[in-house]
Motif scaffolding. Structure first.
Motif, mmCIF file in Angstrom:
data_model
loop_
_atom_site.group_PDB
_atom_site.id
_atom_site.type_symbol
_atom_site.label_atom_id
_atom_site.label_comp_id
_atom_site.label_asym_id
_atom_site.label_seq_id
_atom_site.Cartn_x
_atom_site.Cartn_y
_atom_site.Cartn_z
ATOM 1 N N ALA A 107 17.008 -3.881 -11.286
ATOM 2 C CA ALA A 107 15.927 -4.725 -10.763
ATOM 3 C C ALA A 107 15.833 -4.576 -9.240
ATOM 4 N N CYS A 108 16.982 -4.661 -8.582
ATOM 5 C CA CYS A 108 16.968 -4.590 -7.116
ATOM 6 C C CYS A 108 16.532 -3.205 -6.648
ATOM 7 N N LYS A 109 16.872 -2.207 -7.426
ATOM 8 C CA LYS A 109 16.482 -0.852 -7.044
ATOM 9 C C LYS A 109 14.962 -0.702 -7.117
ATOM 10 N N ALA A 110 14.357 -1.311 -8.131
ATOM 11 C CA ALA A 110 12.887 -1.236 -8.241
ATOM 12 C C ALA A 110 12.236 -1.904 -7.029
ATOM 13 N N LEU A 111 12.838 -2.998 -6.582
ATOM 14 C CA LEU A 111 12.280 -3.687 -5.412
ATOM 15 C C LEU A 111 12.460 -2.849 -4.157
ATOM 16 N N TRP A 112 13.563 -2.113 -4.122
ATOM 17 C CA TRP A 112 13.776 -1.196 -3.001
ATOM 18 C C TRP A 112 12.727 -0.083 -3.010
ATOM 19 N N GLU A 113 12.427 0.416 -4.213
ATOM 20 C CA GLU A 113 11.381 1.456 -4.329
ATOM 21 C C GLU A 113 10.039 0.925 -3.862
ATOM 22 N N LEU A 114 9.757 -0.305 -4.261
ATOM 23 C CA LEU A 114 8.506 -0.922 -3.810
ATOM 24 C C LEU A 114 8.515 -1.021 -2.283
ATOM 25 N N ASN A 115 9.659 -1.361 -1.761
ATOM 26 C CA ASN A 115 9.803 -1.474 -0.313
ATOM 27 C C ASN A 115 9.515 -0.123 0.364
ATOM 28 N N GLN A 116 10.035 0.927 -0.242
ATOM 29 C CA GLN A 116 9.789 2.273 0.293
ATOM 30 C C GLN A 116 8.299 2.577 0.313
ATOM 31 N N PHE A 117 7.651 2.241 -0.782
ATOM 32 C CA PHE A 117 6.214 2.483 -0.843
ATOM 33 C C PHE A 117 5.503 1.707 0.270
ATOM 34 N N PHE A 118 5.881 0.445 0.435
ATOM 35 C CA PHE A 118 5.225 -0.371 1.461
ATOM 36 C C PHE A 118 5.474 0.187 2.867
ATOM 37 N N CYS A 119 6.705 0.618 3.120
ATOM 38 C CA CYS A 119 7.003 1.169 4.449
ATOM 39 C C CYS A 119 6.024 2.285 4.785
ATOM 40 N N SER A 120 5.839 3.195 3.844
ATOM 41 C CA SER A 120 4.967 4.330 4.172
ATOM 42 C C SER A 120 3.494 3.953 4.099
ATOM 43 N N ASP A 121 3.137 3.114 3.153
ATOM 44 C CA ASP A 121 1.713 2.807 3.010
ATOM 45 C C ASP A 121 1.189 1.953 4.167
ATOM 46 N N VAL A 122 1.988 0.997 4.603
ATOM 47 C CA VAL A 122 1.538 0.158 5.718
ATOM 48 C C VAL A 122 1.484 1.009 6.989
ATOM 49 N N GLN A 123 2.458 1.906 7.107
ATOM 50 C CA GLN A 123 2.449 2.802 8.266
ATOM 51 C C GLN A 123 1.181 3.644 8.281
ATOM 52 N N LEU A 124 0.872 4.164 7.137
ATOM 53 C CA LEU A 124 -0.328 4.988 7.001
ATOM 54 C C LEU A 124 -1.573 4.198 7.417
ATOM 55 N N HIS A 125 -1.637 2.997 6.922
ATOM 56 C CA HIS A 125 -2.763 2.122 7.226
ATOM 57 C C HIS A 125 -2.843 1.847 8.730
ATOM 58 N N GLN A 126 -1.678 1.596 9.319
ATOM 59 C CA GLN A 126 -1.694 1.291 10.759
ATOM 60 C C GLN A 126 -2.074 2.524 11.588
ATOM 61 N N ASN A 127 -1.567 3.674 11.174
ATOM 62 C CA ASN A 127 -1.934 4.899 11.888
ATOM 63 C C ASN A 127 -3.445 5.112 11.848
ATOM 64 N N ARG A 128 -3.986 4.891 10.673
ATOM 65 C CA ARG A 128 -5.441 5.054 10.508
ATOM 66 C C ARG A 128 -6.201 4.133 11.451
ATOM 67 N N ARG A 129 -5.737 2.908 11.496
ATOM 68 C CA ARG A 129 -6.421 1.929 12.352
ATOM 69 C C ARG A 129 -6.306 2.324 13.822
ATOM 70 N N THR A 130 -5.127 2.783 14.204
ATOM 71 C CA THR A 130 -4.945 3.166 15.598
ATOM 72 C C THR A 130 -5.866 4.329 15.945
ATOM 73 N N SER A 131 -5.909 5.353 15.084
ATOM 74 C CA SER A 131 -6.750 6.487 15.456
ATOM 75 C C SER A 131 -8.223 6.111 15.414
ATOM 76 N N LYS A 132 -8.573 5.214 14.517
ATOM 77 C CA LYS A 132 -9.968 4.768 14.475
ATOM 78 C C LYS A 132 -10.331 4.043 15.776
ATOM 79 N N ARG A 133 -9.372 3.206 16.222
ATOM 80 C CA ARG A 133 -9.620 2.439 17.444
ATOM 81 C C ARG A 133 -9.748 3.394 18.644
ATOM 82 N N LYS A 134 -8.843 4.367 18.663
ATOM 83 C CA LYS A 134 -8.887 5.315 19.780
ATOM 84 C C LYS A 134 -10.190 6.087 19.770
ATOM 85 N N ARG A 135 -10.607 6.495 18.569
ATOM 86 C CA ARG A 135 -11.864 7.238 18.459
ATOM 87 C C ARG A 135 -13.018 6.428 19.015
ATOM 88 N N SER A 136 -13.067 5.170 18.588
ATOM 89 C CA SER A 136 -14.224 4.376 19.025
ATOM 90 C C SER A 136 -14.142 4.059 20.515
#
Ligand code: AKG
Ligand code: FE2
Length: 533
Positions: free
Chosen positions: A144-173
């Motif tokens: 169970a805890c390992k599945a939550l860790w996997e979810l955590n891994q997904f969130f680490c990369s997905d939120v990062q991706l989202h933030q990178n996108r926002r930063t480059s969008k902001r810079k572009r504009s």
């Protein structure tokens, strides 16, 4: 239990002023079916991001959902007794903390101790601290805890991706603005905060690969990768909670978690939430607004809850209009408001099972959120970058060693004495003595050790901390003997006595507060008709 009284008082004043201005009126709030919802989101809640269900890697939804059910079925999810405005109240939601081994999370004067999550990369982390190779939990819980860790891994990369996108969008504009170009009209996906962005993920995902396993302190998102180090799991079945508090300012409905900011996070760090509402019968009778009379008390303290977290509290609790769309309330929703603002409409975002939402940028600081109960039982896994500079086992062990350096044992006689009688050293030791007693041992005895049934990770280290604490008690006795000894030629005996007296009376007072908290007759007898927020 320390709170800054001044800032509390200031907040109370501010709150009162706003409530006066508001009078009997409710502040408007928007849901997806309301015109202007998307615009409000874009303008006033832009740090909020929704990932619709189905965004997780294949199979992960099932593993996470089964993990959450395991935690519940094993009895790991418990209501926390927290301290709100100098009173002890139970949270309406049941909780468990899962995360990096040795990490703790402190909220509302309560320290939660992680059930460690396990990851493939570092086999050692799943082991029992101080028990060699013996695992700290059984296979079911580990999975169970390992599945939550996997979810955590997904969130680490997905939120990062989202933030990178926002930063480059902001810079572009920004650069487009500089060049005097007109801002391009946002279209389709670029403004739709629920879009999938799958293509970008393929090319832009460079931030995962085991980072959640790191034992080092997390760093804020700005400087690079996001490292969620804990998840606070929430669970509530509204069928067993008949007296949930009405959201008082907007009339949003029944709250499972009242308005609050998430506490003790690394500044500017994001929060990622996975929402899972269990399949099952619809129990609509439970979510119908019920009358809550002034002065009514709850035997379990459930209405008191975190509704009174943090900054805003003394609102009325007069219930919402009965005509409000009952249908909307069938769904669990997250509510958002701008902190200290009664003019911007609130936002209520319905969550389907499997949906995830992210609070990024400064959203957690500038805004508050609450959770509005739907009709089914629901879990959430809320991933955070806990500020744990002073919250890891490693930290407190080091502090204890520092204090014990001052204790000398004669190798021949075994007699104990203090090495240094410098005031600053003595004060430092007494501070550590208090820290290990009140921030760790009592916190653990009080509610941390309820997890020892499922997971023994903390058992040995806490025993060791207790041994250290006993040594510190011994050191206090030795110091007392020095200051009481009239034959002692120590010239600063008077100052030493004062330092000791201050420490001892502080400790005494603090112990009394803990004794009061531990008195079961005091729980659940709080006046809960006082307002939320
Ligand atoms: O359940 C959720 O969606 C959020 C819960 C929350 O705000 C919290 O645990 O702090
Ligand atoms: Fe929260």
């Amino acid at each position: 239990m320390k709170r800054s009284d001044d800032s509390e008082r200031e907040k109370r004043r501010k709150r009162r002023r706003l409530l006066q201005e508001l009078g009997e009126q409710k502040i408007p709030f928007l849901s997806p079916s309301d015109p202007g919802f998307q615009q409000l989101w874009d303008t006033s809640y832009s740090g909020l991001m929704l990932r619709r269900s189905g965004s997780l890697p294949p199979g992960l939804d099932e593993r996470v959902q089964s993990a959450l059910s395991t935690l519940r079925d094993r009895g790991c999810l418990l209501r926390d007794l927290v301290r709100v405005r100098e009173r002890d109240v139970f949270t309406a939601v049941s909780r468990a903390l899962v995360g990096q081994p040795g990490c703790t999370y402190r909220y509302l004067d309560t320290r939660l101790f992680t059930i460690p999550w396990h990851c493939e990369e570092d086999k050692g982390l799943g082991r029992n601290e101080g028990h060699g190779d013996k695992p700290c939990c059984d296979t079911g819980l580990r999975t169970a805890c390992k599945a939550l860790w996997e979810l955590n891994q997904f969130f680490c990369s997905d939120v990062q991706l989202h933030q990178n996108r926002r930063t480059s969008k902001r810079k572009r504009s920004e650069s487009e603005e500089e060049e005097g170009k007109e801002k391009p009209q946002s279209e389709g996906c670029s403004e739709d905060r629920t879009c999938e962005e799958k293509e970008e993920r393929k090319s832009g995902d460079d931030s995962d690969s085991g980072q959640g396993c790191s034992r080092s302190s997390p760093h804020p998102s700005e400087s690079g990768s996001i490292r969620f180090n804990i998840t606070l799991i929430n669970y509530m079945d509204p069928a067993s909670m008949s007296q949930l508090k009405e959201e008082p300012y907007y009339g949003m409905g029944k709250m499972a978690v009242g308005w609050h900011h998430d506490e003790n996070l690394v500044p500017h760090s994001p929060v990622a939430v996975y929402s899972y509402s269990c399949p099952g019968e619809t129990k609509t009778e439970v979510v119908k607004p019920t009358e809550e009379k002034e002065g009514q008390t709850s035997t379990e303290g459930e209405k008191g809850d975190e509704a009174r977290r943090d900054e805003e509290e003394e609102a009325g609790d007069e219930g919402t209009s009965k005509e409000e769309g009952e249908k909307e309330k069938v769904c669990w929703r997250v509510g958002l408001k701008v902190a200290w603002d009664i003019h911007t409409p609130g936002l209520a975002l319905p969550l389907q099972s499997g949906d995830c939402y992210y609070m990024t940028d400064d959203l957690n600081r500038t805004h508050q959120h609450c959770v509005l109960a739907g009709d089914k039982a629901r879990f959430s896994s809320t991933h955070r970058v806990a500020q744990c500079i002073t919250g890891t086992l490693e930290y407190i062990q080091k502090r204890c060693s520092e204090a014990l350096e001052n204790l000398h044992t004669d190798p021949e006689t075994g007699a104990k004495s203090l090495r240094s009688l410098l005031l600053s050293t003595l004060q430092h030791i007494e501070d550590i003595h208090n820290e290990v007693e009140f921030e760790w041992l009592r916190q653990y005895w009080f509610q941390g050790r309820r997890y020892a049934r499922f997971c023994s990770w903390w058992s040995k280290p806490m025993e060791r901390l207790e041994t250290d604490w006993k040594q510190m008690e011994r050191m206090t006795e030795l110091l007392l003997a020095v200051v009481e000894d009239e034959n002692n030629v120590q010239e600063n005996r008077q100052e030493m006595a004062e330092t000791l007296l201050n420490s001892l009376s502080d400790r005494q007072q603090h112990r009394q507060t803990w004794r009061d908290s531990s008195d079961p007759s005091r729980h659940g007898l709080h006046k809960t008709s006082e307002g939320a927020l």
